[in-house]
Design a protein around this motif. Structure first.
Motif, mmCIF file in Angstrom:
data_model
loop_
_atom_site.group_PDB
_atom_site.id
_atom_site.type_symbol
_atom_site.label_atom_id
_atom_site.label_comp_id
_atom_site.label_asym_id
_atom_site.label_seq_id
_atom_site.Cartn_x
_atom_site.Cartn_y
_atom_site.Cartn_z
ATOM 1 N N ASN A 104 10.455 0.366 -8.718
ATOM 2 C CA ASN A 104 10.178 -0.965 -8.194
ATOM 3 C C ASN A 104 10.004 -1.942 -9.358
ATOM 4 N N SER B 299 4.305 -9.504 -7.477
ATOM 5 C CA SER B 299 5.408 -10.443 -7.335
ATOM 6 C C SER B 299 6.728 -9.693 -7.403
ATOM 7 N N LEU B 300 7.702 -10.241 -6.719
ATOM 8 C CA LEU B 300 9.035 -9.644 -6.791
ATOM 9 C C LEU B 300 9.724 -10.020 -8.091
ATOM 10 N N TYR B 301 9.227 -11.049 -8.737
ATOM 11 C CA TYR B 301 9.867 -11.561 -9.950
ATOM 12 C C TYR B 301 8.896 -11.516 -11.119
ATOM 13 N N ALA B 302 9.432 -11.259 -12.282
ATOM 14 C CA ALA B 302 8.583 -11.167 -13.467
ATOM 15 C C ALA B 302 9.038 -12.194 -14.499
ATOM 16 N N ALA B 303 8.078 -12.919 -15.059
ATOM 17 C CA ALA B 303 8.406 -13.845 -16.135
ATOM 18 C C ALA B 303 8.685 -13.043 -17.393
ATOM 19 N N MET C 216 17.181 -16.618 -24.681
ATOM 20 C CA MET C 216 17.451 -15.393 -23.908
ATOM 21 C C MET C 216 17.209 -14.140 -24.755
ATOM 22 N N ASP D 30 0.833 -1.201 0.000
ATOM 23 C CA ASP D 30 0.000 0.000 0.000
ATOM 24 C C ASP D 30 0.866 1.248 0.000
ATOM 25 N N LEU D 31 1.973 1.167 0.718
ATOM 26 C CA LEU D 31 2.822 2.344 0.836
ATOM 27 C C LEU D 31 3.576 2.624 -0.448
ATOM 28 N N THR D 32 4.082 1.582 -1.078
ATOM 29 C CA THR D 32 4.995 1.801 -2.200
ATOM 30 C C THR D 32 4.396 1.441 -3.532
ATOM 31 N N GLY D 33 3.251 0.830 -3.530
ATOM 32 C CA GLY D 33 2.690 0.410 -4.808
ATOM 33 C C GLY D 33 3.510 -0.668 -5.449
ATOM 34 N N ALA D 34 4.102 -1.600 -4.628
ATOM 35 C CA ALA D 34 4.924 -2.667 -5.178
ATOM 36 C C ALA D 34 4.081 -3.607 -6.018
ATOM 37 N N PRO D 35 4.669 -4.194 -7.035
ATOM 38 C CA PRO D 35 3.919 -5.163 -7.828
ATOM 39 C C PRO D 35 3.633 -6.411 -6.990
ATOM 40 N N TYR E 291 19.680 -7.248 -19.772
ATOM 41 C CA TYR E 291 20.144 -7.566 -18.415
ATOM 42 C C TYR E 291 21.625 -7.923 -18.347
ATOM 43 N N MET E 292 22.184 -8.495 -19.407
ATOM 44 C CA MET E 292 23.522 -9.068 -19.296
ATOM 45 C C MET E 292 24.613 -8.234 -19.939
ATOM 46 N N ARG F 92 12.348 -13.513 -13.833
ATOM 47 C CA ARG F 92 12.156 -14.788 -13.135
ATOM 48 C C ARG F 92 13.325 -15.735 -13.404
ATOM 49 N N LYS G 183 2.417 6.658 -2.175
ATOM 50 C CA LYS G 183 2.528 5.716 -3.280
ATOM 51 C C LYS G 183 2.675 6.552 -4.535
ATOM 52 N N SER H 220 5.878 1.887 -10.481
ATOM 53 C CA SER H 220 5.824 2.486 -9.159
ATOM 54 C C SER H 220 7.235 2.571 -8.590
ATOM 55 N N THR H 221 7.421 3.481 -7.649
ATOM 56 C CA THR H 221 8.730 3.601 -7.016
ATOM 57 C C THR H 221 8.693 2.879 -5.674
ATOM 58 N N PRO I 254 10.368 -5.459 -11.051
ATOM 59 C CA PRO I 254 10.564 -6.853 -10.640
ATOM 60 C C PRO I 254 11.752 -7.476 -11.338
ATOM 61 N N LEU I 255 12.450 -8.351 -10.637
ATOM 62 C CA LEU I 255 13.599 -9.064 -11.201
ATOM 63 C C LEU I 255 13.089 -10.086 -12.199
#
Lengths: 485, 308
Positions: free
Chosen positions: B27, A13-17, A213, A6-11, A220-221, B32, B5, B14-15, B29-30
């Motif tokens: 923010n 998931s921490l990881y994205a396909a 890839m 809620d505070l940061t609007g994080a997605p 990324y690389m 996968r 936010k 988003s930050t 995402p890494l």
């Protein structure tokens, strides 16, 4: 207490396909340029090892050969020995400055056209289109359930990937051994294990990096895009969406209904559909853009169809973007390419190349290196003479046997002999036969009357005996008492 | 702490809410696959721990199922190397040492192998380059040899050593202690020294050297030769040249005649294998003083006139 989301609007998931990229087929000037560059680079890569070059009976007849076993590097008429490795360093410096030159002039042109990752990704994407069909068919197949059609198409596709990957690795090893012999040995199972290992590793990396890839390597690389941003300036040509002309976006119908309210962009998304890295150039310059300019081809095609001027997406400098936005005219491309910065890069690049060519023309093919035996520095002989011992390294860099005469100069009364001679037969010169294309080590004994200065400079010279000009000399010390004692 | 936010305008991402000097962190995402690569490295590490020695225990480490050890690998490499060298070693063993110079490739291999052995067994006395040490150990690089400088003589010397009391084949001779044992009195010794320094051209002839000549003929010529030319059969040094192991000055010569040094060398035949000794001999021979005298008897013949 509020959750971090809620505070940061994080997605979620921490990881994205990875989002699949299914570039659409496109035709145009830049696509044809890309085909041409791909054909040339691949032809160079696959074809070079098969060019023959006659160097006489004692040297390999492959035009470009990195002979690691014998520590020689052959490139057409040029033969590099390990002690001449500075030529390779020079080539690397030229390659570096060449990249600066290209980047400052036309941005990431290397990435878009000539980088192996781009060339092989392009090749693999073409395989995708051949087997799965164009973008829509690929999307349908990728999103659809597993079916017989999907199964055999995937199988065939990966088989073609593997074949391309195998040939890629296979071509690489040809640079390190005689290509026809190695090909024969490879298929009859007689090649060195390292050859099979190299092919396997390169096939695996090509399969993974080119087949799967793809754009993730660039994003990324690869370190190069990060460096490139520092190499470019306001006068470098970049692929640019001219938002001042395109925005706001609206379809042809809407534009017809409200004249003047919409820009030229009809939001057809063709620029996104053809992009091999899957980006939207209309979001501005970004790290995923390799400036391959396929979006220019796509957009120009659409603009022609609806009768609007081409160049909504175009190569453009940041300076030009500002001036066009303000209503001015763009600089001619010539001014962009020929400006102090690019000319200085070109000058430095050419100077290094010229210096290397000059030095290649000047170098001798008979080289002498002398090392003074230091333990002991000198030996007193029973008749009072002083003997010093030297190790000579005679490099015969020609592909034929030669004879050289070794003499000393500047040491009165000196006689010399080698380990194969004896002091009784010592004289003012020794003759040494040299095998073709090889280094000969000679232990040289030099005896001179004692009682001279404690330390004296003299010259050991090697001169070709076969009437050839050429030879080498080195000045070294003759000692008869240890320094500081 | 309560950060708004915020969505970054340019990217639509988003930050995370942190800000450093106006720079905000997106923010993003890494990928996968990155995560999967990380898992893969863990699997790799686990496999490594199972296959190879990994966990340190109190007095050892876990062995690993492959049974690999760095010592085992070294042994393997040493065995492979010994196998690689075997043909050369066999060829050297089968060749008479005096025939080695006629086979340049074999000779070169022997010299190299001898150099390696020299650096292990001989440098302690004779120095890294074979230059010896003044007043203690002879130089092997010059053209002066006590017992002969051809291949056969050098080989014999290395094999049997010098002055090994229990070994019959060893090189042995003993210079009498002319001063200590009272054979000559100090004045006589001084005269002999004068004579020796005359024949080695360090002094001009004098009344003292004339007296010394007679004394020399009576006491010294039997080993050192009538003219001081030395006797290799008994390792008696040549006294007419410029090379003095223990120094050619008056003081040093007087000390030697008073109480000789009689240097010793170990008998390497009982410590090293025959091939190594052969290689050592070729190496010493190659240091610059090697003599082309074909066989040992001829070399010994040089000192024949000094024999009793």
């Amino acid at each position: 207490m509020a959750s971090p989301e809620d505070l940061t609007g994080a997605p979620a998931s921490l990881y994205a396909a990875r989002k699949g990229v299914y570039p659409k087929k496109v035709d145009g000037f830049f696509r044809r340029l890309k085909w041409a560059i791909m054909a040339v680079t691949l032809a160079i890569y696959y074809g070079t090892p098969w060019i023959r070059w006659d160097r006489g009976p004692y040297a390999p007849d492959q035009a470009v050969l990195v002979d690691l076993a014998h520590r020689r590097f052959y490139m057409f008429q040029i033969e590099i020995w390990p002690h001449e490795f500075y030529y390779v360093a020079g080539l690397l410096i030229m390659a570096g400055i060449g990249l600066f030159l290209v980047t400052s002039a036309v941005g990431r042109a290397w990435c878009g056209y000539a980088c192996p990752q781009t060339v092989w990704t392009d090749l693999f994407q073409h395989v995708d289109r051949l087997i799965d069909g164009d973008r829509n068919a690929q999307l349908r197949l990728a999103n659809g359930p597993w079916s017989f059609e999907k199964l055999w198409k995937r199988g065939l596709k990966y088989l073609v990937y593997l074949t391309v990957a195998f040939w890629t690795g296979g071509a690489w090893i040809m640079y390190f051994a005689d290509a026809p012999t190695l090909t024969h040995d490879f298929w009859t199972g007689q090649a060195a294990p390292i050859a099979y290992g190299t092919v396997a590793v390169l096939a695996a990396t090509t399969f993974v990096l080119g087949g799967f890839m793809r754009e993730q390597v660039c994003i990324y690389m690869c370190p190069w895009p990060r460096i490139q941003t520092a190499m470019m300036d306001e006068k470098s040509l970049l692929v640019t969406y001219k938002d001042w002309r395109g925005e706001p976006r609206g379809s042809v119908k809407k534009a017809a209904a409200h004249p003047g309210a919409f820009g030229d962009c009809v939001d057809c998304n063709q620029c996104v559909a053809v992009c091999p890295t899957g980006i939207d150039i209309r979001e501005g310059p970004q790290i995923g853009c390799i400036t391959c300019a396929l979006c220019i081809d796509a957009c120009d095609g659409v603009m022609s169809q609806i009768g609007r001027p081409r160049g909504l997406i175009d190569y453009c400098t940041l300076d030009d973007a500002a001036s066009e936005k303000a209503g001015g005219a763009a600089q001619p491309v010539r001014n962009t390419l020929m400006r102090p910065r690019t000319l200085i890069y070109l000058g430095v690049w050419s100077a290094i190349g010229a210096a290397m060519l000059f030095s290649l023309g000047q170098r001798t093919r008979l080289d002498l290196a002398v090392q003074h035996e230091r333990s002991p520095l000198y030996v007193q002989l029973s008749d009072g003479q002083i003997r010093n011992t030297y190790t000579l390294k005679l490099r015969n860099m020609e592909a034929r046997p030669r004879r050289v005469a070794v003499t000393v100069d500047g040491l009165p009364g000196a006689v010399l002999w080698s380990e194969t001679g004896s002091r009784g037969a010592a004289g003012e010169r020794i003759d040494v036969p040299l095998a073709p294309d090889s280094v000969t080590r000679v232990k040289l004994f030099v005896a001179a009357p004692g009682g001279g200065p404690a330390r004296q400079d003299f010259t050991i010279a090697a001169r070709a005996l076969d009437g050839d000009p050429g030879g080498d000399a080195e000045t070294i010390q003759f000692d008869q008492s240890e320094a500081g004692q | 702490m309560v950060e708004q936010k915020r969505i970054d305008e340019a990217t639509g991402t988003s930050t995370v809410g942190h800000e450093w000097d106006g720079i905000e962190e997106l923010n993003t995402p890494l990928p996968r696959w990155w995560l999967w690569t990380f898992y893969l490295t863990i699997v790799w590490a686990l496999g490594y721990v199972i296959l190879y020695p990994a966990w340190p225990m109190i007095d050892d480490a876990t062995k690993g199922v492959l049974g690999w050890s760095s010592r085992g690998q070294l042994e393997q490499e040493l065995a492979a190397d010994a196998k690689r060298r075997a043909p050369t070693a066999d060829a050297i063993a089968a060749t008479d040492i005096v025939d080695l110079p006629a086979k340049p490739a074999l000779m070169q291999a022997a010299v190299q192998g001898g150099g390696a052995a020299f650096r292990v067994h001989c440098v302690q006395c004779h120095g890294a380059g074979g230059a010896g040490l003044k007043k203690l150990y002879p130089s092997l690089t010059d053209d002066d040899w006590l017992w002969g400088g051809d291949l056969g003589s050098i080989h014999y010397t290395i094999t049997n050593g010098i002055r090994n009391p229990d070994h019959p084949g060893t090189r042995t001779s003993q210079m009498p202690a002319f001063g200590r044992d009272g054979i000559l009195d100090p004045a006589q010794i001084s005269d002999v020294v004068s004579f020796v320094r005359t024949i080695s051209r360090q002094e001009k002839a004098s009344a003292s050297s004339a007296r010394g000549a007679t004394l020399f003929a009576d006491n010294c010529a039997v080993c050192h030769g009538a003219g001081g030319e030395g006797g290799r059969q008994v390792g008696a040094p040549k006294l007419t040249d410029a090379i003095w192991l223990y120094g050619g000055g008056r003081e040093s010569l007087t000390a030697t005649i008073n109480q000789p040094r009689n240097g010793v060398m170990p008998r390497w035949g009982e410590r090293l294998d025959p091939v190594t000794i052969k290689m050592l001999a070729t190496y010493v021979y190659s240091l610059g003083g090697g003599e082309k005298v074909p066989a040992a008897p001829a070399a010994k013949g040089q000192g024949a006139d000094g024999q009793p």
